[in-house]
Scaffold this motif. Structure first.
Motif, PDB file in Angstrom:
ATOM      1  N   UNK A 161       1.629 -18.005   8.241  1.00 35.65           N
ATOM      2  CA  UNK A 161       1.467 -16.922   7.277  1.00 35.65           C
ATOM      3  C   UNK A 161       0.874 -15.705   7.976  1.00 35.65           C
ATOM      4  N   UNK A 162       1.388 -14.534   7.646  1.00 36.61           N
ATOM      5  CA  UNK A 162       0.718 -13.296   8.029  1.00 36.61           C
ATOM      6  C   UNK A 162      -0.098 -12.812   6.838  1.00 36.61           C
ATOM      7  N   UNK A 163      -0.973 -11.857   7.096  1.00 35.44           N
ATOM      8  CA  UNK A 163      -1.788 -11.323   6.016  1.00 35.44           C
ATOM      9  C   UNK A 163      -0.928 -10.698   4.931  1.00 35.44           C
ATOM     10  N   UNK A 164       0.083  -9.937   5.327  1.00 31.27           N
ATOM     11  CA  UNK A 164       0.869  -9.248   4.298  1.00 31.27           C
ATOM     12  C   UNK A 164       1.759 -10.199   3.523  1.00 31.27           C
ATOM     13  N   UNK A 165       2.239 -11.263   4.168  1.00 30.19           N
ATOM     14  CA  UNK A 165       2.992 -12.272   3.420  1.00 30.19           C
ATOM     15  C   UNK A 165       2.085 -12.946   2.396  1.00 30.19           C
ATOM     16  N   UNK A 166       0.852 -13.250   2.765  1.00 29.72           N
ATOM     17  CA  UNK A 166      -0.088 -13.799   1.784  1.00 29.72           C
ATOM     18  C   UNK A 166      -0.329 -12.801   0.663  1.00 29.72           C
ATOM     19  N   UNK A 167      -0.462 -11.521   1.017  1.00 24.06           N
ATOM     20  CA  UNK A 167      -0.644 -10.495  -0.011  1.00 24.06           C
ATOM     21  C   UNK A 167       0.528 -10.432  -0.969  1.00 24.06           C
ATOM     22  N   UNK A 168       1.735 -10.568  -0.442  1.00 25.44           N
ATOM     23  CA  UNK A 168       2.921 -10.541  -1.300  1.00 25.44           C
ATOM     24  C   UNK A 168       3.013 -11.788  -2.168  1.00 25.44           C
ATOM     25  N   UNK A 173       5.108 -10.794  -5.302  1.00 25.92           N
ATOM     26  CA  UNK A 173       6.268 -10.130  -4.705  1.00 25.92           C
ATOM     27  C   UNK A 173       7.141 -11.106  -3.912  1.00 25.92           C
ATOM     28  N   UNK A 174       6.558 -12.180  -3.418  1.00 22.97           N
ATOM     29  CA  UNK A 174       7.315 -13.293  -2.844  1.00 22.97           C
ATOM     30  C   UNK A 174       7.167 -14.451  -3.810  1.00 22.97           C
ATOM     31  N   UNK A 175       8.284 -14.962  -4.315  1.00 23.91           N
ATOM     32  CA  UNK A 175       8.224 -15.922  -5.423  1.00 23.91           C
ATOM     33  C   UNK A 175       8.865 -17.275  -5.128  1.00 23.91           C
ATOM     34  N   UNK A 176       9.543 -17.406  -3.985  1.00 24.36           N
ATOM     35  CA  UNK A 176      10.178 -18.682  -3.643  1.00 24.36           C
ATOM     36  C   UNK A 176       9.842 -19.017  -2.194  1.00 24.36           C
ATOM     37  N   UNK A 177       9.806 -20.325  -1.913  1.00 26.88           N
ATOM     38  CA  UNK A 177       9.413 -20.752  -0.580  1.00 26.88           C
ATOM     39  C   UNK A 177      10.474 -20.440   0.476  1.00 26.88           C
ATOM     40  N   UNK A 178      11.709 -20.239   0.082  1.00 29.66           N
ATOM     41  CA  UNK A 178      12.730 -19.878   1.067  1.00 29.66           C
ATOM     42  C   UNK A 178      12.959 -18.365   1.133  1.00 29.66           C
ATOM     43  N   UNK A 179      11.959 -17.594   0.723  1.00 30.79           N
ATOM     44  CA  UNK A 179      12.051 -16.145   0.857  1.00 30.79           C
ATOM     45  C   UNK A 179      12.297 -15.791   2.335  1.00 30.79           C
ATOM     46  N   UNK A 180      13.137 -14.794   2.601  1.00 34.15           N
ATOM     47  CA  UNK A 180      13.454 -14.447   3.991  1.00 34.15           C
ATOM     48  C   UNK A 180      12.235 -14.177   4.873  1.00 34.15           C
ATOM     49  N   UNK A 221       0.446  -4.700   1.028  1.00 34.59           N
ATOM     50  CA  UNK A 221       1.017  -5.118  -0.260  1.00 34.59           C
ATOM     51  C   UNK A 221      -0.072  -5.454  -1.272  1.00 34.59           C
ATOM     52  N   UNK A 222      -1.141  -6.096  -0.812  1.00 34.91           N
ATOM     53  CA  UNK A 222      -2.267  -6.400  -1.693  1.00 34.91           C
ATOM     54  C   UNK A 222      -2.952  -5.109  -2.141  1.00 34.91           C
ATOM     55  N   UNK A 223      -3.184  -4.226  -1.210  1.00 37.01           N
ATOM     56  CA  UNK A 223      -3.861  -2.967  -1.509  1.00 37.01           C
ATOM     57  C   UNK A 223      -3.072  -2.142  -2.522  1.00 37.01           C
ATOM     58  N   UNK A 224      -1.757  -2.111  -2.376  1.00 38.91           N
ATOM     59  CA  UNK A 224      -0.911  -1.335  -3.284  1.00 38.91           C
ATOM     60  C   UNK A 224      -0.913  -1.900  -4.698  1.00 38.91           C
ATOM     61  N   UNK A 225      -1.129  -3.200  -4.825  1.00 37.68           N
ATOM     62  CA  UNK A 225      -0.958  -3.860  -6.123  1.00 37.68           C
ATOM     63  C   UNK A 225      -2.190  -3.790  -7.016  1.00 37.68           C
ATOM     64  N   UNK A 235     -14.668 -11.657  -8.327  1.00 34.11           N
ATOM     65  CA  UNK A 235     -13.693 -11.718  -9.411  1.00 34.11           C
ATOM     66  C   UNK A 235     -12.733 -10.544  -9.269  1.00 34.11           C
ATOM     67  N   UNK A 236     -11.428 -10.826  -9.334  1.00 30.56           N
ATOM     68  CA  UNK A 236     -10.427  -9.755  -9.289  1.00 30.56           C
ATOM     69  C   UNK A 236      -9.389 -10.017 -10.367  1.00 30.56           C
ATOM     70  N   UNK A 237      -8.674  -8.981 -10.816  1.00 33.08           N
ATOM     71  CA  UNK A 237      -7.624  -9.163 -11.827  1.00 33.08           C
ATOM     72  C   UNK A 237      -6.326  -9.637 -11.176  1.00 33.08           C
ATOM     73  N   UNK A 238      -6.198 -10.932 -11.012  1.00 29.29           N
ATOM     74  CA  UNK A 238      -5.041 -11.491 -10.316  1.00 29.29           C
ATOM     75  C   UNK A 238      -3.737 -11.090 -11.005  1.00 29.29           C
ATOM     76  N   UNK A 239      -2.776 -10.567 -10.255  1.00 26.18           N
ATOM     77  CA  UNK A 239      -1.498 -10.183 -10.869  1.00 26.18           C
ATOM     78  C   UNK A 239      -0.670 -11.367 -11.352  1.00 26.18           C
ATOM     79  N   UNK A 240      -0.817 -12.514 -10.679  1.00 24.13           N
ATOM     80  CA  UNK A 240      -0.038 -13.702 -11.040  1.00 24.13           C
ATOM     81  C   UNK A 240      -0.900 -14.938 -10.829  1.00 24.13           C
ATOM     82  N   UNK A 241      -0.437 -16.062 -11.386  1.00 25.87           N
ATOM     83  CA  UNK A 241      -1.017 -17.340 -11.019  1.00 25.87           C
ATOM     84  C   UNK A 241      -1.762 -18.066 -12.111  1.00 25.87           C
TER      85      UNK A 241
END
Length: 390
Positions: A161-168, A173-180, A221-225, A235-241
């Motif tokens: 994992x990279x930081x930005x992939x974790x952020x997505x 923004x990344x929703x499936x395990x076979x995301x490119x 990606x995390x910063x933008x969201x 505590x943060x307002x999680x966008x998903x999960x």
């Protein structure tokens, strides 16, 4: 109460003996237990460190502890705190009752004077310190790792994992395990098309603060969201999960959910059989989380006078990038002689014998420099205007 203390986190000790480096890795990826190279840079061998007895604390002989003290807070450190409490009672005869209620609750309880010490893996803010009824000291106890832990069909530990992939992932923004993007990082893993189920904390959490602080530093990606004032903290307002309470709660939800990923302290992942990701660090290496790579993250760090440290995204070839510290929070001025003596005894013991037990529970002992500064904090604790430890 003693029996409850010793068994509170019994389920979390099942795999501790396996330690770091016991995980299998996804086919085609480098194991942290073998010497290898990732992106042309060397990886650290996990599981090769040895516990050594630290130099003497320099604290004069204290009165024998008696009775008991109470602590509450960080679930991050609860497995080690439980082990420490049991051994401290066995060796010195005084009881330490610890409640794993989350760092935010630990800060609240010490601020209100409801416990003898709080425990947190997110330091108190200036505002929280100013609101407390007296001076609260931060005493570092141990270092540890926050890991991406997952439950994916056919996958073992070692997904990259990279930081930005974790952020997505954690912003949806990344929703499936076979995301490119995941496939590009893990070309030999044969990732399934399983939907990703994000799991995060429901309570006020220092583990959340470490994880979101890391993402805020490293993931555009995390910063933008998220809004600027809500991107990091307990505590943060999680966008998903979905949510779980405590590290144990997140680990349980991930374990029960196919395709899930969450962030937990390393011991919780290992002891519940979850797979663990390797995260790319500032040097470009994908690093296995273990005591040695957390130790590497704690080298050459900036240390503030009050010891509110930050171990995320530190430089170093072998540094695990989502590392953090745990602090005991204690009032400088104590009111009860018996409890104060037991408290100082316990902190001195944790910074001496306790450090030799950290690695066996997948934590990293304090660096010599930080340990010496932590002992200086303990020496500031007073009763009737006089230091308890000298």
């Amino acid at each position: 109460m003693k029996r409850a203390l010793r068994t509170t986190i019994l389920g979390l000790t099942l795999l501790i003996a396996a330690g770091c480096g016991s995980d299998d890795t996804t086919a085609g990826q480098t194991s942290g237990t073998q010497q290898g190279e990732i992106q042309g840079k060397p990886t650290l061998i996990c599981g090769t460190g040895e516990d050594t007895k630290p130099t003497p604390t320099g604290i004069a002989q204290l009165d024998q502890p008696s009775g008991g003290i109470t602590g509450a807070g960080s679930s991050f450190v609860a497995p080690l705190m439980t082990a420490w409490a049991g051994q401290f009672e066995q060796e010195l005869g005084a009881e330490v009752r610890y409640a794993s209620v989350g760092s935010g609750a630990g800060v609240a309880r010490i601020s209100e004077g409801r416990v003898d010490f709080g425990a947190t893996d997110s330091p108190m803010t200036d505002e929280e310190l100013a609101a407390a009824d007296g001076t609260i000291l931060h005493v570092p106890l141990v270092f540890g790792a926050v890991v991406p832990a997952y439950h994916v069909p056919g996958q073992k530990s070692g997904l990259h994992f990279t930081a930005d992939v974790l952020g997505k992932i954690f912003t949806g923004r990344i929703t499936r395990w076979d995301d490119p993007e995941l496939v590009a990082l893990n070309p030999e893993a044969k990732l399934p098309s399983t939907p990703i189920a994000v799991v995060h904390r429901s309570d006020s959490s220092g583990t959340t603060a470490i994880f979101t602080g890391y993402l805020t530093k490293t993931s555009p990606s995390w910063v933008e969201a998220l809004p600027a004032d809500k991107r990091s903290g307990r505590e943060v307002p999680w966008p998903v999960g979905n949510a779980g309470k405590g590290n144990e709660g997140v680990a349980a939800v991930v374990n029960e959910t196919e395709g899930a990923i969450g962030y937990v302290e390393l011991t919780y992942a290992l002891s519940t059989g979850l797979e663990v990701g390797f995260v790319q660090n500032k040097s470009g290496n994908f690093i296995q989380p273990c005591a040695e790579t957390v130790t590497a993250a704690a080298r050459d760090i900036a240390i503030s006078p009050d010891l509110r440290l930050d171990l995320t995204d530190t430089p170093g070839v072998h540094a695990y990038p989502i590392s953090g510290a745990v602090w005991a929070l204690v009032y400088e001025r104590q009111q009860d002689a018996t409890r104060a003596n037991t408290l100082v005894n316990f902190l001195a013991w944790a910074l001496d014998v306790g450090q030799t037990k950290a690695r066996a529970h997948n934590y990293a002992p304090l660096s010599p420099e930080v340990r010496a500064l932590a002992l200086d904090q303990v020496k500031k604790i007073t009763l009737d205007g006089q230091p308890i430890a000298r």
